[in-house]
Design an enzyme around this catalytic site. Structure first.
Site, PDB file in Angstrom:
ATOM      1  N   LYS A   1       0.814  -1.300  -0.120  1.00 41.97           N
ATOM      2  CA  LYS A   1       0.098  -0.126   0.028  1.00 41.97           C
ATOM      3  C   LYS A   1       0.856   1.266  -0.129  1.00 41.97           C
ATOM      4  CE  LYS A   1      -1.572   1.542   3.951  1.00 41.97           C
ATOM      5  NZ  LYS A   1      -1.344   3.103   4.229  1.00 41.97           N
ATOM      6  N   ASN A   2       1.657   1.169   0.865  1.00 44.83           N
ATOM      7  CA  ASN A   2       2.653   2.516   1.046  1.00 44.83           C
ATOM      8  C   ASN A   2       3.568   2.944  -0.225  1.00 44.83           C
ATOM      9  OD1 ASN A   2       1.486   3.178   3.427  1.00 44.83           O
ATOM     10  ND2 ASN A   2       3.133   2.255   4.454  1.00 44.83           N
TER      11      ASN A   2
ATOM     12  N   ARG B   1      -3.222  10.784   4.490  1.00 46.22           N
ATOM     13  CA  ARG B   1      -2.303  11.952   4.747  1.00 46.22           C
ATOM     14  C   ARG B   1      -1.159  11.737   3.490  1.00 46.22           C
ATOM     15  NH1 ARG B   1       1.935  12.749   7.578  1.00 46.22           N
ATOM     16  NH2 ARG B   1       1.643  14.646   8.712  1.00 46.22           N
TER      17      ARG B   1
ATOM     18  N   CYS C   1      -2.562  12.982  13.557  1.00 44.43           N
ATOM     19  CA  CYS C   1      -3.546  11.667  13.459  1.00 44.43           C
ATOM     20  C   CYS C   1      -3.691  10.851  14.461  1.00 44.43           C
ATOM     21  CB  CYS C   1      -3.279  10.837  12.139  1.00 44.43           C
ATOM     22  SG  CYS C   1      -1.710  10.222  12.619  1.00 44.43           S
TER      23      CYS C   1
ATOM     24  N   ARG D   1       2.726  14.077  13.889  1.00 44.98           N
ATOM     25  CA  ARG D   1       3.410  13.922  12.097  1.00 44.98           C
ATOM     26  C   ARG D   1       3.435  15.366  11.602  1.00 44.98           C
ATOM     27  NH1 ARG D   1       0.167   8.449  10.231  1.00 44.98           N
ATOM     28  NH2 ARG D   1       2.160   8.316   8.957  1.00 44.98           N
ATOM     29  N   PRO D   2       4.542  16.041  12.124  1.00 44.65           N
ATOM     30  CA  PRO D   2       4.837  17.109  11.204  1.00 44.65           C
ATOM     31  C   PRO D   2       5.374  16.995  10.003  1.00 44.65           C
ATOM     32  CG  PRO D   2       6.699  16.548  12.686  1.00 44.65           C
ATOM     33  CD  PRO D   2       5.449  15.485  13.003  1.00 44.65           C
ATOM     34  N   ILE D   3       5.247  18.310   8.915  1.00 46.96           N
ATOM     35  CA  ILE D   3       5.982  17.959   7.522  1.00 46.96           C
ATOM     36  C   ILE D   3       7.141  18.997   7.359  1.00 46.96           C
ATOM     37  CG2 ILE D   3       3.803  17.241   6.508  1.00 46.96           C
ATOM     38  CD1 ILE D   3       3.537  20.031   5.613  1.00 46.96           C
ATOM     39  N   ASP D   4       7.849  19.225   8.590  1.00 49.89           N
ATOM     40  CA  ASP D   4       8.929  20.103   8.193  1.00 49.89           C
ATOM     41  C   ASP D   4      10.164  19.868   7.343  1.00 49.89           C
ATOM     42  OD1 ASP D   4       9.202  18.486  10.736  1.00 49.89           O
ATOM     43  OD2 ASP D   4      11.099  19.202  10.893  1.00 49.89           O
TER      44      ASP D   4
ATOM     45  N   ASP E   1       4.997   0.089  11.919  1.00 53.19           N
ATOM     46  CA  ASP E   1       3.674  -0.674  11.541  1.00 53.19           C
ATOM     47  C   ASP E   1       3.665  -1.887  11.917  1.00 53.19           C
ATOM     48  OD1 ASP E   1       3.136   2.151  10.338  1.00 53.19           O
ATOM     49  OD2 ASP E   1       3.177   1.439   8.262  1.00 53.19           O
TER      50      ASP E   1
ATOM     51  N   ILE F   1       9.295   5.639  17.063  1.00 54.58           N
ATOM     52  CA  ILE F   1       9.076   6.777  15.638  1.00 54.58           C
ATOM     53  C   ILE F   1       8.080   7.548  15.951  1.00 54.58           C
ATOM     54  CG2 ILE F   1       8.347   6.646  13.412  1.00 54.58           C
ATOM     55  CD1 ILE F   1      11.020   4.988  13.882  1.00 54.58           C
TER      56      ILE F   1
ATOM     57  N   ARG G   1      -8.490   0.234   5.319  1.00 53.05           N
ATOM     58  CA  ARG G   1      -7.781   1.048   4.657  1.00 53.05           C
ATOM     59  C   ARG G   1      -6.469   0.441   4.073  1.00 53.05           C
ATOM     60  NH1 ARG G   1      -5.824   5.766   8.177  1.00 53.05           N
ATOM     61  NH2 ARG G   1      -4.424   5.797   6.428  1.00 53.05           N
TER      62      ARG G   1
HETATM   63  C1  UD1 Z   1       5.187   6.318   6.509  1.00 54.78           C
HETATM   64  C2  UD1 Z   1       4.284   5.178   6.380  1.00 54.78           C
HETATM   65  C3  UD1 Z   1       3.814   4.793   7.744  1.00 54.78           C
HETATM   66  C4  UD1 Z   1       4.797   4.607   8.869  1.00 54.78           C
HETATM   67  C5  UD1 Z   1       6.073   5.629   8.547  1.00 54.78           C
HETATM   68  C6  UD1 Z   1       6.922   5.197   9.389  1.00 54.78           C
HETATM   69  C7  UD1 Z   1       3.120   5.598   4.239  1.00 54.78           C
HETATM   70  C8  UD1 Z   1       2.000   6.266   3.433  1.00 54.78           C
HETATM   71  N1  UD1 Z   1       2.873   5.808   5.536  1.00 54.78           N
HETATM   72  O1  UD1 Z   1       4.818   7.655   7.090  1.00 54.78           O
HETATM   73  O2  UD1 Z   1       2.896   3.890   7.604  1.00 54.78           O
HETATM   74  O3  UD1 Z   1       4.535   4.224   9.989  1.00 54.78           O
HETATM   75  O4  UD1 Z   1       6.336   5.720   7.191  1.00 54.78           O
HETATM   76  O5  UD1 Z   1       7.774   3.995   8.843  1.00 54.78           O
HETATM   77  O6  UD1 Z   1       3.828   5.526   3.740  1.00 54.78           O
HETATM   78  N2  UD1 Z   1       8.879  13.837  10.826  1.00 54.78           N
HETATM   79  C9  UD1 Z   1       9.069  14.965  11.173  1.00 54.78           C
HETATM   80  N3  UD1 Z   1       8.986  15.858  10.195  1.00 54.78           N
HETATM   81  C10 UD1 Z   1       8.636  15.586   8.689  1.00 54.78           C
HETATM   82  C11 UD1 Z   1       8.232  14.240   8.565  1.00 54.78           C
HETATM   83  C12 UD1 Z   1       8.490  13.313   9.607  1.00 54.78           C
HETATM   84  O7  UD1 Z   1       9.512  15.252  12.148  1.00 54.78           O
HETATM   85  O8  UD1 Z   1       8.671  16.357   8.100  1.00 54.78           O
HETATM   86  C13 UD1 Z   1       8.795  12.557  11.619  1.00 54.78           C
HETATM   87  C14 UD1 Z   1       7.512  11.820  12.140  1.00 54.78           C
HETATM   88  O9  UD1 Z   1       6.758  12.748  13.196  1.00 54.78           O
HETATM   89  C15 UD1 Z   1       7.966  10.644  12.763  1.00 54.78           C
HETATM   90  C16 UD1 Z   1       9.143  10.225  11.858  1.00 54.78           C
HETATM   91  O10 UD1 Z   1       9.822  11.413  11.436  1.00 54.78           O
HETATM   92  O11 UD1 Z   1       8.364  10.791  14.025  1.00 54.78           O
HETATM   93  C17 UD1 Z   1       9.045   9.204  10.625  1.00 54.78           C
HETATM   94  O12 UD1 Z   1       8.005   9.654   9.893  1.00 54.78           O
HETATM   95  P1  UD1 Z   1       7.734   9.452   8.213  1.00 54.78           P
HETATM   96  O13 UD1 Z   1       8.794   8.148   7.942  1.00 54.78           O
HETATM   97  O14 UD1 Z   1       7.876  10.682   7.717  1.00 54.78           O
HETATM   98  O15 UD1 Z   1       6.383   8.803   8.291  1.00 54.78           O
HETATM   99  P2  UD1 Z   1       5.418   9.002   7.182  1.00 54.78           P
HETATM  100  O16 UD1 Z   1       6.056   9.202   5.925  1.00 54.78           O
HETATM  101  O17 UD1 Z   1       4.352   9.971   7.431  1.00 54.78           O
END
Ligand code: UD1
Length: 431
Positions: A22-23, A93, A117, A122-125, A306, A328, A398
């Site tokens: 899926k991912n 997301r 969530c 889950r920030p996007i910085d 996961d 994580i 999902r």
């Molecule tokens: C993806 C997977 C999710 C899995 C996760 C970790 C998809 C659709 N989802 O989520 O199922 O649980 O990887 O393997 O593929 N972070 C920041 N800033 C950012 C982005 C992330 O601080 O801009 C942090 C997050 O809060 C978290 C860590 O980095 O603590 C890892 O997150 P990330 O690998 O980005 O997870 P997703 O891609 O959202």
């Protein structure tokens, strides 16, 4: 409201076949609009998240044609809108992958800001940091993140934290940037590699995916391709843990055993017998007492977050005291209250679950708090004495295709009931 109804206590036996990841598929679908040519994607799982992503793509003007249950043809020539609505972002997301794809192709994109969530903030910085480094101007406000650039130029980007989402989003934008981009401390997950392979099959120049340094030389345009998504390591691991928790003997087919090494290692420590084949793994726990162990979630190749709830369910039935540390996401133990209602002895302190194994779980009515925790509660129900009813199964749908049917194929007494009446009927039948 649909529910899963399970009569537990029966060891799972037999063979199950795993679908596409899926991912990986979510990112690959987004990347498919980066060319004006047709792209055919196969081995897509038929699950809710994928269908929402296809809807989001259709909404911005991509042509989406279903060839069969697991294959689509996408054409991104006539994309009209460069803005992805909150309606999609709030459902998945990962529709933010359209930001990287659209920014790369059109140098302009806008998506609704993903909020927190169930499993954490889950920030996007890091996504923003990467897009800015490529020369995009980023504007955040009114619930939207907007990115635009006159042109994108390759750059050196160090990710302060390993992030699957940021790595993939930056990878997509950098593919159509001028010059060379280096992503350091990149995520190494199999789906990052799959997205890179997919983009390379469209004419991108990406090297190093699967290591922590990815090098991308931008190309002016991408072309059409036909591509098959890799198998889902989390779906596979879920069935492996279900075999362990029920003391069953299950062969999981259509997997890449190398992607499952962390899961396999922990099942071995818990006492299970594992046999690896070229594209299958057998887990045998028949008559084997489960042993305690320690687990910490980490980015790949570490133990996947996961798989954390499913592992906890298994260790809840292992002799002695185990610990599971979630490194994580900060809020990924919400299901523990539900598992406790099924007889588990688990204490959560900060990001560590301390688990004292019990001999059996007992059936109860519980709710799925999120996708993977929902699957874990199903595993607990399959191992439990008596009947378990699981509410909010849409979370599980999902990410798992025909979950109850695959479990039935392994001998489980499990049904998807579309009403209380149907649930009662099943309970009468199996009691
Ligand atoms: C993806 C997977 C999710 C899995 C996760 C970790 C998809 C659709 N989802 O989520 O199922 O649980 O990887 O393997 O593929 N972070 C920041 N800033 C950012 C982005 C992330 O601080 O801009 C942090 C997050 O809060 C978290 C860590 O980095 O603590 C890892 O997150 P990330 O690998 O980005 O997870 P997703 O891609 O959202």
């Amino acid at each position: 409201m649909e529910q899963f109804v399970i009569k537990g206590g029966k060891p799972l036996q037999g063979h199950v076949t795993i679908g596409g990841a899926k991912n990986a598929a979510l990112a690959i679908l987004a990347a498919a609009i980066m060319t004006d040519d047709d792209v055919v994607i196969d081995n897509l799982p038929d699950v809710r998240d994928i269908n929402v992503m296809l809807d989001a793509m259709g909404e911005i003007g991509a042509k989406v044609e279903r060839i069969d249950r697991h294959t689509v043809r996408i054409n991104g020539r006539n994309i009209e809108a460069l803005s992805v609505d909150y309606e999609y972002i709030k459902k998945i997301r990962a529709s933010y992958y359209l930001l990287g794809a659209l920014l790369g192709k059109y140098k302009k994109a806008e998506v609704a800001l993903p909020g927190g969530c169930a499993i954490g903030a889950r920030p996007i910085d890091l996504h923003v940091k990467g897009f800015k480094a490529l020369g995009a101007e980023i504007d955040i406000g009114y619930g939207l993140i907007s990115a635009k650039a006159k042109w994108l130029a390759g750059n050196h980007i160090y990710l302060d934290k390993v992030s699957v989402g940021a790595t993939i989003n930056i990878l997509m934008a950098a593919t159509l940037a001028d010059g060379k981009t280096v992503i350091e401390n990149a995520a190494k997950e199999p789906h990052v590699v799959d997205v890179a392979n997919f983009l390379n099959s469209m004419g991108a120049n990406i090297r190093g995916a699967g290591t922590d340094v990815i090098r991308i030389v931008g190309v002016p345009a991408l072309h059409g391709t036909e591509y098959s998504v890799i198998p889902d390591q989390i779906e596979a691991g879920t069935f492996m843990f279900a075999a362990a928790a029920t003391h069953g003997n299950v062969t999981v087919h259509n997997v890449i055993p190398r992607h499952l090494e962390a899961t396999t290692a922990k099942l071995l420590e818990a006492g299970c017998e594992i046999t690896e084949y070229d594209d299958a793994v057998r887990v045998n726990a028949e008559g084997i007492p489960l042993r305690h162990t320690q687990v910490t979630t980490l980015p790949y190749p570490g133990f996947p977050t996961d798989m954390q709830p499913q592992m906890t369910v298994v260790l809840g039935l292992a002799e002695g005291t185990s610990t599971v540390t979630e490194s994580i996401f900060e809020n990924r133990f919400k299901y523990v209250d539900e598992l406790t209602r099924m007889g588990a002895h688990i204490q959560v302190e900060s990001n560590i679950a301390i688990i004292t194994g019990v001999e059996r779980y007992t059936g109860a009515r519980v709710s799925a708090p999120d996708l993977r925790a929902g699957a874990a509660l199903c595993i607990a129900g399959l191992a439990a004495d008596g009947i378990t009813v699981i509410d909010d199964v849409y979370y599980i749908q999902r990410g798992y295709e025909s979950f109850e049917k695959k479990m039935q194929g392994l001998g489980a007494n499990m049904e998807l009931a579309d009403s209380e009446r149907a649930a009662q009927k099943f309970i009468l039948k199996v009691s």
